[in-house]
Design a protein around this motif. Sequence first.
Motif, short mmCIF file in Angstrom:
data_model
loop_
_atom_site.label_atom_id
_atom_site.label_comp_id
_atom_site.label_asym_id
_atom_site.label_seq_id
_atom_site.Cartn_x
_atom_site.Cartn_y
_atom_site.Cartn_z
N HIS A 65 0.86 -1.19 0.00
CA HIS A 65 0.00 0.00 0.00
C HIS A 65 0.89 1.24 0.00
O HIS A 65 1.74 1.38 0.87
CB HIS A 65 -0.90 -0.02 1.23
N ASP B 230 -4.68 5.94 4.05
CA ASP B 230 -6.12 6.05 3.83
C ASP B 230 -6.77 6.71 5.04
O ASP B 230 -6.54 6.30 6.18
CB ASP B 230 -6.75 4.66 3.64
N HIS C 241 -13.29 6.80 1.21
CA HIS C 241 -12.10 7.19 1.96
C HIS C 241 -11.21 8.03 1.06
O HIS C 241 -11.36 8.01 -0.17
CB HIS C 241 -11.33 5.97 2.47
N HIS D 32 -7.47 8.27 -0.24
CA HIS D 32 -6.13 7.71 -0.32
C HIS D 32 -5.20 8.86 -0.70
O HIS D 32 -5.38 9.47 -1.75
CB HIS D 32 -6.06 6.58 -1.35
#
Length: 292
Positions: free
Chosen positions: A176, A180, A257, A259
């Motif tokens: 990742h 987030d 959300h 990011h």
Amino acid sequence: MTQLVRQAVFALCLFLSPMAQAEDAAPSPPIQLDRTAVQGGYVLGWAPEGTTEILLDGQSVPLAADGRFALGFGRDASANAQLIARLGTGETLSLTIPIAPRQWQLENLPSLPRVSQPSAEFLARRPGELAQIEAARKSISSQTGWRQSFIWPARGRISGVFGSQRIYAGEPGVPHNGVDVAGGTGTAVYAPANGIVILAAASPFTLEGNLLMIDHGMGLNSAFLHLSRIDVAVGDVIRQGQPIGAIGMTGRATGPHLHWGMRWLDQRIDPALVAGPMSAAPAPMGKDKQPD
Ligand SMILES: [Zn+2]
């Protein structure tokens, strides 16, 4: 002022020894870095007067007229980096920067296949999207956001951390590459620092959805993914705290959300380290009430 205080608190003078120095020559002033380097981290530095070039592991580093520069270290950065400063006098300074390792959140999914086969539509659209992102990243502007104390573009529960990785039946997925922040669709997103808009997707990208990218100068840029709305256009000069869009779940997202990803040149860095703890960070100046 916050930035000055932070820099004073973290002030860390790393004194460089000239590679070759005549016995009677005065020692060169040191290069200074404002904090300890860590994997995924961001560091600001000051080069001595007369520095003409800075190199990090052989890669040229953008250098401001006042001798300041930025450095970023990727998730998998090795234990040390080599910083070289070349001075107009012909002198060369060298510094080994230790990079502290971090622990990454790993999630084992023993029975889950890695990904389903990509659709024909995805395969057709993806190269054009990636080309737009790469073209945007190539721009290095004279914006000053890279010098600022960053603020969080949205405040809320951190629902995904930088560097986390899923292991699918023993096969590691892509780590990742951002942070987030969970929030309701339509919640305002604010510019974390000054910059210029380098990409504002006209229509949702397959993975990123409505994608907005801002260049903060000196090779540092931010990407905001899955937005429900983009309020700025390519070429707009943005001030820290200015509303730039709204949280959403466009593209590949399982819930609304934000990011937030950041890069310094070709290194992906951790926005949470750039902005610092959310509880200590000042709220944006936008008029929308921020969720806690
Ligand atoms: Zn994410």
